[in-house]
Design an enzyme around this catalytic site. Structure first.
Site, PDB file in Angstrom:
ATOM      1  N   ASP A  89     126.592  45.927  75.272  1.00 51.97           N
ATOM      2  CA  ASP A  89     127.692  46.786  74.832  1.00 51.97           C
ATOM      3  C   ASP A  89     127.938  47.921  75.823  1.00 51.97           C
ATOM      4  OD1 ASP A  89     124.971  47.350  73.515  1.00 51.97           O
ATOM      5  OD2 ASP A  89     125.958  49.300  73.408  1.00 51.97           O
ATOM      6  N   TYR A 139     119.082  47.747  81.014  1.00 47.89           N
ATOM      7  CA  TYR A 139     119.704  49.001  80.593  1.00 47.89           C
ATOM      8  C   TYR A 139     119.170  50.208  81.350  1.00 47.89           C
ATOM      9  CZ  TYR A 139     120.820  53.124  77.863  1.00 47.89           C
ATOM     10  OH  TYR A 139     121.236  54.377  77.484  1.00 47.89           O
ATOM     11  N   LYS A 179     123.981  41.154  67.820  1.00 47.64           N
ATOM     12  CA  LYS A 179     124.219  42.539  67.438  1.00 47.64           C
ATOM     13  C   LYS A 179     125.628  42.948  67.863  1.00 47.64           C
ATOM     14  CE  LYS A 179     122.419  47.161  67.642  1.00 47.64           C
ATOM     15  NZ  LYS A 179     121.650  48.005  68.566  1.00 47.64           N
TER      16      LYS A 179
HETATM   17  C1  B12 Z   1     130.515  56.004  77.461  1.00 48.64           C
HETATM   18  C2  B12 Z   1     129.544  56.726  76.555  1.00 48.64           C
HETATM   19  C3  B12 Z   1     128.171  56.563  76.791  1.00 48.64           C
HETATM   20  C4  B12 Z   1     127.629  55.697  77.895  1.00 48.64           C
HETATM   21  C5  B12 Z   1     127.637  56.508  79.197  1.00 48.64           C
HETATM   22  C6  B12 Z   1     127.794  55.623  80.388  1.00 48.64           C
HETATM   23  C7  B12 Z   1     128.008  56.464  81.601  1.00 48.64           C
HETATM   24  N1  B12 Z   1     127.467  56.006  82.682  1.00 48.64           N
HETATM   25  O1  B12 Z   1     128.676  57.487  81.525  1.00 48.64           O
HETATM   26  C8  B12 Z   1     126.212  55.367  77.370  1.00 48.64           C
HETATM   27  C9  B12 Z   1     126.280  54.107  76.525  1.00 48.64           C
HETATM   28  C10 B12 Z   1     125.142  55.225  78.420  1.00 48.64           C
HETATM   29  C11 B12 Z   1     126.008  56.551  76.449  1.00 48.64           C
HETATM   30  C12 B12 Z   1     124.772  56.956  76.061  1.00 48.64           C
HETATM   31  C13 B12 Z   1     124.571  58.009  75.195  1.00 48.64           C
HETATM   32  N2  B12 Z   1     125.533  58.731  74.573  1.00 48.64           N
HETATM   33 CO1  B12 Z   1     127.295  58.540  74.882  1.00 48.64          CO
HETATM   34  N3  B12 Z   1     129.201  58.225  74.743  1.00 48.64           N
HETATM   35  C14 B12 Z   1     130.009  57.542  75.499  1.00 48.64           C
HETATM   36  C15 B12 Z   1     131.437  57.597  74.937  1.00 48.64           C
HETATM   37  C16 B12 Z   1     131.645  56.340  74.134  1.00 48.64           C
HETATM   38  C17 B12 Z   1     132.578  57.741  75.919  1.00 48.64           C
HETATM   39  C18 B12 Z   1     132.431  58.865  76.926  1.00 48.64           C
HETATM   40  C19 B12 Z   1     133.387  58.582  78.044  1.00 48.64           C
HETATM   41  O2  B12 Z   1     133.086  57.835  78.958  1.00 48.64           O
HETATM   42  N4  B12 Z   1     134.644  59.085  77.942  1.00 48.64           N
HETATM   43  C20 B12 Z   1     135.669  58.804  78.913  1.00 48.64           C
HETATM   44  C21 B12 Z   1     135.735  59.944  79.958  1.00 48.64           C
HETATM   45  C22 B12 Z   1     136.776  59.643  81.041  1.00 48.64           C
HETATM   46  O3  B12 Z   1     136.160  61.099  79.263  1.00 48.64           O
HETATM   47  P1  B12 Z   1     135.396  62.496  79.424  1.00 48.64           P
HETATM   48  O4  B12 Z   1     133.952  62.271  79.574  1.00 48.64           O
HETATM   49  O5  B12 Z   1     135.862  63.390  78.348  1.00 48.64           O
HETATM   50  O6  B12 Z   1     135.915  63.077  80.810  1.00 48.64           O
HETATM   51  C23 B12 Z   1     137.217  63.584  80.955  1.00 48.64           C
HETATM   52  C24 B12 Z   1     137.292  65.075  80.686  1.00 48.64           C
HETATM   53  O7  B12 Z   1     136.306  65.518  79.781  1.00 48.64           O
HETATM   54  C25 B12 Z   1     137.138  65.712  82.024  1.00 48.64           C
HETATM   55  N5  B12 Z   1     135.798  65.891  82.581  1.00 48.64           N
HETATM   56  C26 B12 Z   1     134.612  65.407  82.185  1.00 48.64           C
HETATM   57  N6  B12 Z   1     133.643  65.829  83.025  1.00 48.64           N
HETATM   58  C27 B12 Z   1     134.230  66.586  83.969  1.00 48.64           C
HETATM   59  C28 B12 Z   1     133.718  67.286  85.063  1.00 48.64           C
HETATM   60  C29 B12 Z   1     134.577  68.017  85.888  1.00 48.64           C
HETATM   61  C30 B12 Z   1     134.054  68.766  87.042  1.00 48.64           C
HETATM   62  C31 B12 Z   1     135.962  68.065  85.598  1.00 48.64           C
HETATM   63  C32 B12 Z   1     136.859  68.850  86.454  1.00 48.64           C
HETATM   64  C33 B12 Z   1     136.473  67.367  84.511  1.00 48.64           C
HETATM   65  C34 B12 Z   1     135.611  66.641  83.713  1.00 48.64           C
HETATM   66  O8  B12 Z   1     137.811  64.811  82.866  1.00 48.64           O
HETATM   67  C35 B12 Z   1     137.594  63.476  82.420  1.00 48.64           C
HETATM   68  C36 B12 Z   1     138.883  62.704  82.611  1.00 48.64           C
HETATM   69  O9  B12 Z   1     139.899  63.287  81.840  1.00 48.64           O
HETATM   70  C37 B12 Z   1     131.336  58.859  74.029  1.00 48.64           C
HETATM   71  C38 B12 Z   1     132.203  58.789  72.767  1.00 48.64           C
HETATM   72  C39 B12 Z   1     133.654  59.050  73.095  1.00 48.64           C
HETATM   73  N7  B12 Z   1     134.527  58.132  72.763  1.00 48.64           N
HETATM   74  O10 B12 Z   1     133.972  60.067  73.668  1.00 48.64           O
HETATM   75  C40 B12 Z   1     129.856  58.884  73.657  1.00 48.64           C
HETATM   76  C41 B12 Z   1     129.201  60.232  73.454  1.00 48.64           C
HETATM   77  C42 B12 Z   1     129.682  61.190  74.507  1.00 48.64           C
HETATM   78  N8  B12 Z   1     127.720  59.910  73.651  1.00 48.64           N
HETATM   79  C43 B12 Z   1     127.016  60.575  72.880  1.00 48.64           C
HETATM   80  C44 B12 Z   1     125.584  60.447  72.826  1.00 48.64           C
HETATM   81  C45 B12 Z   1     124.860  61.305  71.799  1.00 48.64           C
HETATM   82  C46 B12 Z   1     124.939  59.559  73.683  1.00 48.64           C
HETATM   83  C47 B12 Z   1     123.432  59.364  73.662  1.00 48.64           C
HETATM   84  C48 B12 Z   1     122.698  60.674  73.847  1.00 48.64           C
HETATM   85  C49 B12 Z   1     123.032  58.642  72.372  1.00 48.64           C
HETATM   86  C50 B12 Z   1     121.605  58.311  72.375  1.00 48.64           C
HETATM   87  N9  B12 Z   1     120.814  59.269  71.946  1.00 48.64           N
HETATM   88  O11 B12 Z   1     121.279  57.207  72.760  1.00 48.64           O
HETATM   89  C51 B12 Z   1     123.171  58.379  74.811  1.00 48.64           C
HETATM   90  C52 B12 Z   1     122.369  58.990  75.930  1.00 48.64           C
HETATM   91  C53 B12 Z   1     123.231  59.609  76.979  1.00 48.64           C
HETATM   92  C54 B12 Z   1     122.617  60.791  77.704  1.00 48.64           C
HETATM   93  N10 B12 Z   1     121.325  60.808  77.965  1.00 48.64           N
HETATM   94  O12 B12 Z   1     123.348  61.707  78.012  1.00 48.64           O
HETATM   95  C55 B12 Z   1     127.784  61.489  71.954  1.00 48.64           C
HETATM   96  C56 B12 Z   1     127.719  62.965  72.346  1.00 48.64           C
HETATM   97  C57 B12 Z   1     127.712  63.800  71.053  1.00 48.64           C
HETATM   98  C58 B12 Z   1     127.869  65.235  71.389  1.00 48.64           C
HETATM   99  N11 B12 Z   1     129.101  65.719  71.371  1.00 48.64           N
HETATM  100  O13 B12 Z   1     126.903  65.871  71.647  1.00 48.64           O
HETATM  101  C59 B12 Z   1     129.189  60.847  72.016  1.00 48.64           C
HETATM  102  C60 B12 Z   1     130.341  61.823  71.769  1.00 48.64           C
HETATM  103  C61 B12 Z   1     129.168  59.725  70.969  1.00 48.64           C
HETATM  104  C62 B12 Z   1     128.756  60.254  69.597  1.00 48.64           C
HETATM  105  N12 B12 Z   1     129.711  60.657  68.792  1.00 48.64           N
HETATM  106  O14 B12 Z   1     127.589  60.289  69.293  1.00 48.64           O
HETATM  107  N13 B12 Z   1     127.182  57.125  76.062  1.00 48.64           N
HETATM  108  C1  LIG Z   2     119.333  48.632  75.242  1.00 45.48           C
HETATM  109  C2  LIG Z   2     119.263  50.100  75.070  1.00 45.48           C
HETATM  110  N1  LIG Z   2     118.112  50.770  75.244  1.00 45.48           N
HETATM  111  C3  LIG Z   2     118.035  52.118  75.061  1.00 45.48           C
HETATM  112  C4  LIG Z   2     119.139  52.867  74.696  1.00 45.48           C
HETATM  113  C5  LIG Z   2     119.009  54.345  74.514  1.00 45.48           C
HETATM  114  O1  LIG Z   2     118.541  54.856  75.702  1.00 45.48           O
HETATM  115  P1  LIG Z   2     118.427  56.418  75.919  1.00 45.48           P
HETATM  116  O2  LIG Z   2     117.406  56.882  74.958  1.00 45.48           O
HETATM  117  O3  LIG Z   2     118.063  56.506  77.334  1.00 45.48           O
HETATM  118  O4  LIG Z   2     119.790  56.961  75.592  1.00 45.48           O
HETATM  119  C6  LIG Z   2     120.350  52.224  74.507  1.00 45.48           C
HETATM  120  C7  LIG Z   2     121.525  53.040  74.095  1.00 45.48           C
HETATM  121  O5  LIG Z   2     122.638  52.639  74.151  1.00 45.48           O
HETATM  122  C8  LIG Z   2     120.424  50.811  74.702  1.00 45.48           C
HETATM  123  O6  LIG Z   2     121.577  50.166  74.541  1.00 45.48           O
END
Ligand code: B12
Ligand SMILES: Cc1ncc(COP(=O)(O)O)c(C=O)c1O
Ligand code: B12
Ligand SMILES: Cc1ncc(COP(=O)(O)O)c(C=O)c1O
Lengths: 529, 248, 248, 529
Positions: free
Chosen positions: A305, A270, A377
Site C-alpha cells: 500500500d 518497507y 490486506k
Molecule cells: C504519504 C503518507 C505517508 C507515507 C510517506 C511516504 C513518503 N515517503 O513521504 C508513509 C506510508 C511512509 C507514511 C507513514 C506514516 N505516516 Co503518513 N501520511 C501520508 C499521507 C497519506 C499523505 C501525505 C502526502 O504525501 N501528502 C501529499 C503532499 C504533496 O502534501 P504535503 O505533504 O501537505 O505537502 C504540500 C504542502 O504541505 C507543502 N509543503 C510540505 N512540506 C514543505 C516544505 C517546504 C519547504 C515547503 C516550501 C512546502 C512544503 O507543499 C507541498 C505541496 O503543496 C498523509 C495523510 C494525508 N492524506 O495527508 C499521512 C499522514 C501525514 N501520516 C501520518 C502518520 C501518523 C504517519 C505515521 C507516523 C504512522 C505510523 N505511526 O506508522 C507513519 C510514519 C511516518 C514518519 N515516521 O514520519 C499522519 C500525521 C498525523 C499528524 N497530523 O500528526 C497523517 C496525516 C495520516 C493520519 N491522519 O494519521 N505516511
Molecule cells: C509493512 C510496514 N511495516 C511498518 C510500518 C510502520 O513503520 P514505522 O513504524 O516506521 O512507521 C508500516 C506502515 O505503513 C508498514 O506498512
C-alpha cells in the site's frame, strides 16, 4: 461472484520469475547475521531489562542489556561467529545471563570464542536457553488456538482492522477496547514516528510517543491482556497487531511471539524504501523475523500500500503485484504458510479519475485471484484524502464496498480524518459504522457482481498482470536481482543503493564456525513448511 | 472518562478539547477567506484552529472545514437536565391511575397545527401502532383520544378542545424554518389563555427540534423532543392530570 | 454575497450565521450529556443550538452533531492575510534574476527533520517532477539544490548547511501530533541562530498544518502551508535573497 | 447490464387491471368541473391580477381576480355550465375581461347563461380568448426545444435534480444559479408549506415562504429567466420544476405552461393522501392539469416516494408499483406520452436492515423494467436520515450508486442535512460533489452488475410485481375502484374517504350545456396521443 480468470501459464511464470529474482537476497541472508538478529537470540534466551546508567531518565531511552552485551561481544571478539558461542562460553562459569549483562555494564565481562569441547558445551547450553524462549512462543500459539476455540473467530470476512495511535499506552487501551466493542476484529497499535530507526527496542509501559506508541514488550503485554478481557466480554477473539519492519525486525518479532501478538506488519522491503534502512540489513533481518513469525503462527501484513502513496496507483499498479509475489516467495522460504500471508494493497487511485472505482475493483480482483489462499490486506484511501471529511467518509464507504465485492480478507478501516489528525475516538467509531452499513446492506452484492470477460475490469486486470510479469523478468535477469531493482527506484519511485541507508554497520558476514541456536531450532520449522 | 464535574471535548487524549466544525462564508475563496475562517474559529474559542479544507461555492462563497481545540470547559454541575420528574408507568398502571384518580376517561386531543403536515410524529405518539415498540395512547382503555391530523388551525383547535372538554391537547410541530414551530406554539398558548384562561387544558407540544427545557418560555406545560416514546407522554399526562396521591 | 466588511456564516439566508459542529464528550449518553453538549455549543457562541444527533461511544463517551447560528461577526477588515509580498516569477525570470543579481548559483538545501519521514511534500517542491503541473526547484538552472531526504537531525543539517554555504534551508514537517512540527521548527531556528548567528541561511519551513502567518513566532523567515507550489517558493527565494533592484 | 426479465403476461395483466381500476376516476373527471378548472380557463384567456381591497397588505394574500369572477358566476348562475358561457356572454357588450373583473370587484357585474345564438357567440369568443393562452404555451414548448437545441441537454443520465427552498425568491435565484453551476440539470423550487391548501394562487415576487417559496406566476418567470441566463453561460439547458398537486392543480399547470417550466410534480393522488384534499376534487383537477402539461411538453413527476415516508418501504413496496401503474394509466388518458412520465420511487428502506441495498436495487430495477421508456424519478433517503450527517452523506452515496446501477432517469439529489434543515448552500454543493464522484468513478459499473436469475434481486423483483398484480386485482374488482381503495388506506397507510378532505365544495357536476373551451382545444391533443 465474478468469473475473472487469469491465464495459468502467465501466473506460473510470474511465480517462477519472482523466485529467481529473490534468490540473491535469500543467499545474502544465509551468509550474514546482524546485531539485531544476535540480540534476538539473547531475548529468546530470556535476557531483558536496560542498563540503568544509560538514557535521560525515561526508561524508554535506556539502552537494553541485549544491546550492551552484543556490542561488548562485538568489540572484544567480533560477531562473525554470532553471540551464542562467546556468551554461553562465558556463562559456563555459572553466572546467569542477567548477571553477565551486569558484568558487561560494569565493564568486567570478558569474551572469547570457545573451540572444541568448550564450543560444544556452549552450543548445547545456548540451544537449551533459546529453547525455553521458543517453547514460550509455542505455548502462546497453542493458547491462541484455545482462545479462538472458546471465544470464536469474527463472524465474517473481511476482518475489521482498526488502528490506535495516541502515543500513550494508557490512552490506547481504553480506545482499543472501545474499538473492539464497536466491532473491530483486529487492533493495531502504530509506533511512535521513527522508532523503526532506533537500533534498540525501548522498554517499559510508555506514554510519550508521537503519532504512535512505542513498541515495547511491556506495551505488548498490557494491550494483549486488555484485549483478552474484551475478547471474553464479547465472545470473539480480538487480534492484536504491531510493526516489525525497521532496524529491530528480528527482536520485535521475538517479542511479538513471546507476548502472543497475532499479526505483524512485516515487509521485506518497507524499511528500505520508506525508512531508508540499508537493504542488506533489512534482507537479513526480515528472514529471521519471518522464521519467528512462522513459528508463532502470526499472520504477517506486507506494505505494498505504501508504494501508492509516493507513486501513482494506476501507472505503478503492477509494482504492487510484483512486490506481492516477491513477499510471497521470501515468506515461504522463511517457513510462512499461505494463511499467514496478509499481502497488502490499497484503494489509492485518484478519486477524480474517470472509472476510478472500477479500476480499484480490477486491481483488487487481480490480487484476490493471484493469491486465492492468502488473507489479503485491503488498505483504505490515504493519499487522496483531504480535509473535506464528508468526501472522505464517502470514499471510505466505496473502499469498504470494493473490499466486500472482491472478497478481501482483512479490511483496514479508513478514517475520514486521514488528512487531518491521527484517528480520534469518534473517527474510529464512525468508521466502523461505515463498514457495518456497507457490509450489512451490500456485503452480498458480490452475487450480482460479474465483470464480463473482455470487459473493462477484465481487460485492466490482465494488463496489470502482464506488466508485472515483464518487470519481474527484467529483475530476474539481473545478477543481483531484487537488490539492483531497488537501487533503480522500481518500488514507490524511491531509489535505495545497496550500501546506502541506516544500519549497514550492523551487518556481519558469518564465519565458518558461526552458530545461531535460534536459527537451528527454527530451520526445522522451515524444512517442515 | 474522568469523573470530575469539569470536562472538555475528547479527540484522542483526555482534555485535548478537540472539535470539528464546518461552515460557509460569503467571501470569495482565497487567503482572505481563510483568514476570515480562522477569525471565526477563534471567536468560537477554537485555538489553535486548523483550516483543514476549503473550497469555493459558486463565485462569492467558500466552504470550510476546521479542526482544533476549544478552550471552553464544560461544567457538568451547571447542566440543567429536564430529569423526568415523574415515574414511567405501564399501560395497566396508567389505566388504573386514571380510573381511580379521575374516575372518568381522560380526554386527549392531538393535532399538527399551522401549515405543518407532518403527522408521522404525532401518529407515533397517538396511534395504536405506536413507536419504538411502545403502543400509542389510543391503545389505553382509559384515554379518549382524538387525532385531528394535520394542518388544523388554532381557532379550530380551541373550539374542538372546548367542545370535547379536553383534559390535554397534544400538538406537533416539525417544520422549524424561520422558527415556525416556536411562533406557532406561542400563538397556540396565547389563544388558549385568551379563550379559556385558567380552565384551559394541559398543553403539550412535541417535535424533533424542540428543546425540552423551553416549555416555560413557550407558554405550554410540557415540551417533548427527538425520540419521545408514547409511554413517556402517557406517564406525564397521568402525573400532571391525575391527583398526585392516587398516581403514586 | 454582501460587500460589507462584516459578514456571518451563510446557511441558506444571508446573515443567518449557520454552522455545523461535531465533538465527543467524556460523558455517558443521556439527558445530562445532551445538556453538556448544549452548554458547550452555547459557549462557542451557537445560539440557539440544536443537538441534532448523539450516540454513545463505548460506555463513557457520547458523540454529538450540533447545528445552529453563531452570534459572532466576522470582520473582514481585521483579517490579516499573508498577501504575497513578492511577484510570481517564471522559471526564466528566476534564473535571470539569480544570474544578474547573485552572479552565482543559489544554494538550496532541503530536508525533513526530526523523525518525520514524509518526503512527498518537500519532494513536490524540490524534485523536477514538481507539483500541480509546476516543475520543482531542481529544474531551475541557477539553483544548486540538494534534497537530503527524511529523518535528518538538526545538528547534521546545520553542519551540512555550513559546509555547503547554503543560501536557504527548506524543511518540511508533516507530523503535527502534540505540535511536533512547531517544536521541531523552533529547535531548528534556535540551532541555526546558535551556530551561525546573523550569517545563518534563510530558513523556510512548510507542511500542510502550518499557518503561514506564524513565521515570526517560530523564528524562521517564511512558512508555507497546504497546497504550496514550487513557483511560489522559488519566487520567494529570489525576492528574499536576490538584491531587490535586480529582481524587480 | 442486468438481464432481469419480467413475465410479459404478468406485466400485461398489470396494465389492464390498472386501466380498469382507474376507469371510475376517469368517468368522474369527465362528469365534473371544479372552481380551479374554471379559474384555469380564465387564466388561459389572460385574466391576471388580484383584487386590491382583499388581503392584509402582502400581495400574496390578496384574492386573485380569477377567484372573484368564478365565485361571482357561481353565486349568480352556478358553475354547472362552466364559466366560459356566462363570462363571454357578459363580455359581448365589449368590456375587457380585466374590466369585467373590476366590475365584479365593484359588485356591478351581472351574469346569465346565454342560449341559442348568444351561446354560440360566447363559445366562439371564449375559444378565441383561451386559444391565445394555448398559443403561448405552444410557443413556449417550441422555445424550449430551440434552447435545448442551442445549449444542449445534460451530458448524461440520470439528470441531476436539486431543490431550493429558502422561502425568498431573491435568495432562491442565486442559490439555483450556484446549483446549476455546480452541476444541477434540474432545479426545483419547493413551495411554502401549506400553499397547496390555498384555494387560490398567490401573485407577485414573494419573500415570505416557510420551508419553501410560494409558487406564483411572477416567481416562475423570475426563476426561468435566471436559469435561461445560466443555461447560456453553461451551454447546457437547465430545467425548472415546480409543484402542481394541491387545490390549484389546473391553474398552476396553466401558469407553468405560460412561463415555460419544464417539469411539474403532478400526482393523481398526492393531494388526497398527503394534503387531505378531497379525492373527487383532486381527480377532476389532475386530469385537466395533465392535459395542459401534455400540451406544454412538460415532464410530470409523480409522488410514490411519499408513501414510503409513512409506510414501510419493504412491506409496502408493491403499493409503489401499483401507484406507478395507476399514474401511468391516468397520465396517458390525459394525453401525456411515455417520455413525459417521471414516475417516482425512493431509496427508503431502513439502512440497518440486512441486504437493504440489494432490496433497493431490486425495487429500482423492477420499475426500470416495467417502464422502459419513462424517465423514472429516483428519490433519496429521507425517512431514515438522522442528524448524523456523516452517515447521511454515505447513504446518499449509495443511493446515487443505486441510481447509476439501475439506469434511473432523474436523480433527486439527497442532502446530508435531510433530518435537520431545509438544504443549505453548502449541503447542495457537497451533495452534487457526492453525485459527481459516484457517477464518474462507478457510473459504468452497470456493465458488471448482473443479478443472476433466481438470485436474491431477481426473486425480490418478482415477489413485488406479483403482490402488485394481486392488489390491482382487488382494486379493479371494486365498483368504485381506486376511490374505494384510497378510503381503505391502501397507499401510505393513509385513509381518505370520498367525501372527506378539503375542497369538495369546489366540485360541480356538469350540466348538459356545459362548455369548457380549454378542454375542447386540449382534447384534440388527447385524441392525437
Ligand atoms: C504519504 C503518507 C505517508 C507515507 C510517506 C511516504 C513518503 N515517503 O513521504 C508513509 C506510508 C511512509 C507514511 C507513514 C506514516 N505516516 Co503518513 N501520511 C501520508 C499521507 C497519506 C499523505 C501525505 C502526502 O504525501 N501528502 C501529499 C503532499 C504533496 O502534501 P504535503 O505533504 O501537505 O505537502 C504540500 C504542502 O504541505 C507543502 N509543503 C510540505 N512540506 C514543505 C516544505 C517546504 C519547504 C515547503 C516550501 C512546502 C512544503 O507543499 C507541498 C505541496 O503543496 C498523509 C495523510 C494525508 N492524506 O495527508 C499521512 C499522514 C501525514 N501520516 C501520518 C502518520 C501518523 C504517519 C505515521 C507516523 C504512522 C505510523 N505511526 O506508522 C507513519 C510514519 C511516518 C514518519 N515516521 O514520519 C499522519 C500525521 C498525523 C499528524 N497530523 O500528526 C497523517 C496525516 C495520516 C493520519 N491522519 O494519521 N505516511
Ligand atoms: C509493512 C510496514 N511495516 C511498518 C510500518 C510502520 O513503520 P514505522 O513504524 O516506521 O512507521 C508500516 C506502515 O505503513 C508498514 O506498512
Ligand atoms: C416524512 C416527511 C414528510 C412527509 C410527511 C408525511 C406525513 N404524513 O407526516 C411528506 C413527504 C408529506 C413531507 C412533506 C414536506 N416536508 Co417533510 N419530512 C419528512 C421526514 C423525511 C421525516 C419526518 C418523520 O416522519 N419523522 C419520523 C417521526 C416519528 O419523528 P418526529 O416527527 O421527530 O416525531 C418524534 C418526536 O419528534 C416526537 N414528536 C413529534 N411530534 C410530537 C408531538 C407530541 C405531542 C409529542 C409528545 C411528541 C412528538 O415524538 C415522535 C416519536 O419519537 C423529514 C426529514 C427527517 N428525516 O426528519 C422531512 C422534513 C421534516 N420535511 C421538511 C419539509 C420542509 C417538508 C415540506 C415542507 C417540503 C416542501 N416544501 O414540499 C413538505 C410539506 C410538508 C408540510 N406542509 O408541512 C423538512 C423540515 C425542515 C425544517 N426543519 O423546517 C424536513 C426536516 C426535511 C428537510 N430537511 O427539508 N415530509
Ligand atoms: C407529487 C407531489 N406533489 C406536490 C408535492 C409538494 O406538495 P406541497 O407543496 O403540498 O408540500 C410533493 C412533495 O413531496 C409531491 O411529491
Amino acid at each position: 461472484m465474478t468469473a475473472l480468470h487469469l491465464d495459468p501459464a502467465l501466473v506460473a511464470r510470474a511465480r517462477e520469475l519472482a523466485a529467481r529474482a529473490a534468490q540473491p537476497v535469500v543467499d545474502l541472508a544465509h551468509r550474514h547475521t546482524t546485531v539485531s538478529v544476535e540480540r534476538a537470540v539473547l531475548r529468546l534466551a530470556g535476557l531483558t531489562g536496560t542498563d540503568p546508567v544509560t538514557g535521560e531518565g525515561r526508561t524508554e531511552d535506556r539502552v537494553p542489556w541485549v544491546n550492551r552485551v552484543v556490542d561488548a561481544v562485538r568489540d572484544q571478539v567480533g560477531l562473525e561467529s554470532g553471540v551464542a558461542l562467546p556468551v554461553w562460553d562465558a556463562l559456563a562459569s555459572g553466572t546467569s545471563l542477567q548477571g553477565l549483562a551486569e558484568q558487561v555494564g560494569a565493564g568486567t565481562a570478558r569474551f572469547q570464542i570457545p573451540t572444541g569441547a568448550a564450543a560444544d558445551r556452549a552450543r548445547e547450553a545456548a540451544r537449551d536457553a533459546v529453547g525455553t524462549g521458543i517453547a514460550r512462543i509455542d505455548a502462546n500459539r497453542r493458547r491462541r488456538e484455545e482462545l479462538v476455540a472458546t471465544h470464536g473467530d469474527p463472524p465474517r470476512r473481511p476482518w475489521i482492522y482498526l488502528i490506535v495511535a495516541t502515543g500513550d499506552i494508557h490512552e490506547d487501551i481504553p480506545q482499543a477496547q472501545a474499538a473492539a466493542r464497536a466491532g473491530a476484529d483486529v487492533i493495531a497499535v502504530i509506533r511512535s514516528t521513527g522508532q523503526s530507526l532506533l537500533d534498540y527496542v525501548p522498554e517499559g509501559a510508555t506514554r510519550t510517543g508521537y503519532a504512535g506508541t512505542y513498541a515495547t514488550q511491556e506495551n505488548f503485554r498490557l494491550m494483549r491482556a486488555a484485549l483478552d478481557d474484551v475478547s471474553a466480554e464479547l465472545g470473539r477473539y480480538v487480534r492484536l497487531t504491531n510493526y516489525a519492519s525497521g532496524l529491530c525486525m528480528p527482536e520485535i518479532a521475538v517479542l511479538a511471539g513471546l507476548e502472543r501478538l497475532d499479526m505483524m506488519l512485516n515487509d521485506a522491503m518497507y524499511g528500505i524504501l520508506f525508512r531508508d534502512i540499508n537493504p542488506r540489513r533489512t534482507f537479513v533481518d526480515q528472514r529471521f523475523s519471518r522464521m519467528v513469525h512462522a513459528r508463532a503462527g502470526i499472520i504477517i501484513n506486507t506494505g505494498e500500500d505504501n508504494y501508492l502513496t509516493t507513486a501513482d496507483a494506476v501507472d505503478e499498479a503492477h509494482t504492487v503485484t510484483v512486490s506481492q509475489l516477491l513477499n510471497e516467495t521470501l515468506a515461504k522460504e522463511a517457513g510462512l504458510e499461505d494463511w499467514q500471508l496478509g499481502l497488502g494493497h490499497a484503494f489509492e487511485i485518484d478519486p477524480d479519475r474517470e472509472e476510478s472505482f472500477r479500476l480499484e475493483l480490477a486491481h483488487a480482483l487481480l490480487a484476490r485471484r493471484l493469491f486465492p489462499d492468502a488473507p489479503l490486506k485491503w488498505m483504505p484511501p490515504t493519499k487522496h484524502m483531504t480535509g473535506d471529511v464528508f468526501r472522505g467518509y464517502l470514499l471510505d464507504g466505496f473502499f469498504n464496498l470494493a473490499g466486500a465485492l472482491t472478497g478481501q480478507g482483512i479490511l483496514l478501516v479508513g478514517m475520514m480524518t486521514e488528512a487531518v489528525v491521527t484517528p480520534w475516538l469518534s473517527d474510529r467509531d464512525l468508521a466502523v459504522r461505515n463498514v457495518r452499513y456497507v457490509l450489512n446492506a451490500a456485503g452480498n452484492l458480490a452475487e450480482d457482481f460479474a465483470p464480463p470477460s473482455g470487459g473493462f475490469i477484465d481487460r485492466r486486470a490482465h494488463t496489470v498482470l502482464t506488466e508485472a510479469v515483464e518487470l519481474l523478468g527484467r529483475i530476474a535477469d539481473h545478477p543481483e536481482g531484487l537488490i539492483q531493482s531497488i537501487a533503480d527506484g522500481t518500488f514507490g519511485i524511491t531509489k535505495r543503493p545497496p550500501d546506502g541507508g541506516k544500519g549497514l554497520d550492523g551487518v556481519v558476514e558469518l564465519g565458518p564456525d558461526a552458530y545461531n541456536p535460534a536459527l537451528e531450532l527454527l530451520e526445522r520449522e522451515v524444512s517442515r513448511a | 472518562m474522568p469523573d470530575g464535574s469539569i470536562v472538555r471535548p475528547y479527540g484522542d487524549t483526555t482534555g485535548d478539547g478537540m472539535v470539528q466544525t464546518s461552515f460557509t462564508l460569503p467571501v470569495a475563496a482565497g487567503p482572505r477567506a481563510e483568514g476570515a475562517a480562522l477569525q471565526l474559529a477563534t471567536k468560537m474559542g477554537i485555538e489553535p484552529a486548523m483550516v483543514v479544507h476549503s473550497h469555493a461555492i459558486d463565485a462569492g462563497y467558500t466552504f470550510f472545514v476546521v479542526y482544533g481545540s476549544v478552550k471552553h470547559l464544560v461544567d457538568l454541575d451547571a447542566v440543567v437536565v429536564e430529569e423526568r420528574a415523574y415515574p414511567l408507568l405501564s399501560s395497566s398502571e396508567i389505566n388504573g391511575a386514571i380510573r381511580t384518580g379521575l374516575n372518568r376517561k381522560m380526554v386527549v386531543l392531538g393535532a399538527c397545527i399551522g401549515t405543518d403536515a407532518h403527522t408521522v410524529g404525532i401518529d407515533a405518539i397517538l396511534n395504536v401502532k405506536g413507536f419504538a415498540g411502545e403502543k400509542g395512547l389510543e391503545y389505553l382503555r382509559e384515554m379518549a383520544v382524538t387525532n385531528l391530523g394535520a394542518q388544523v388551525t388554532v381557532p379550530e383547535l380551541v373550539a374542538k378542545a372546548r367542545a370535547a372538554r379536553a383534559d390535554a391537547v397534544l400538538i406537533s410541530q416539525v417544520v422549524t424554518q424561520k422558527d415556525a414551530h416556536l411562533r406557532n406554539t406561542r400563538e397556540l398558548a396565547a389563544a388558549f389563555r385568551e379563550a379559556m384562561g385558567e380552565s384551559r387544558p394541559l398543553l403539550v407540544v412535541g417535535g424533533p427540534r424542540f428543546d425540552p427545557a423551553m416549555g416555560g418560555d413557550l407558554g405550554v406545560d410540557k415540551v417533548f423532543g427527538r425520540g419521545t416514546t408514547p409511554g413517556e407522554v402517557a406517564s406525564y399526562l397521568v402525573h400532571a392530570l391525575v391527583p398526585q396521591k392516587e398516581s403514586a
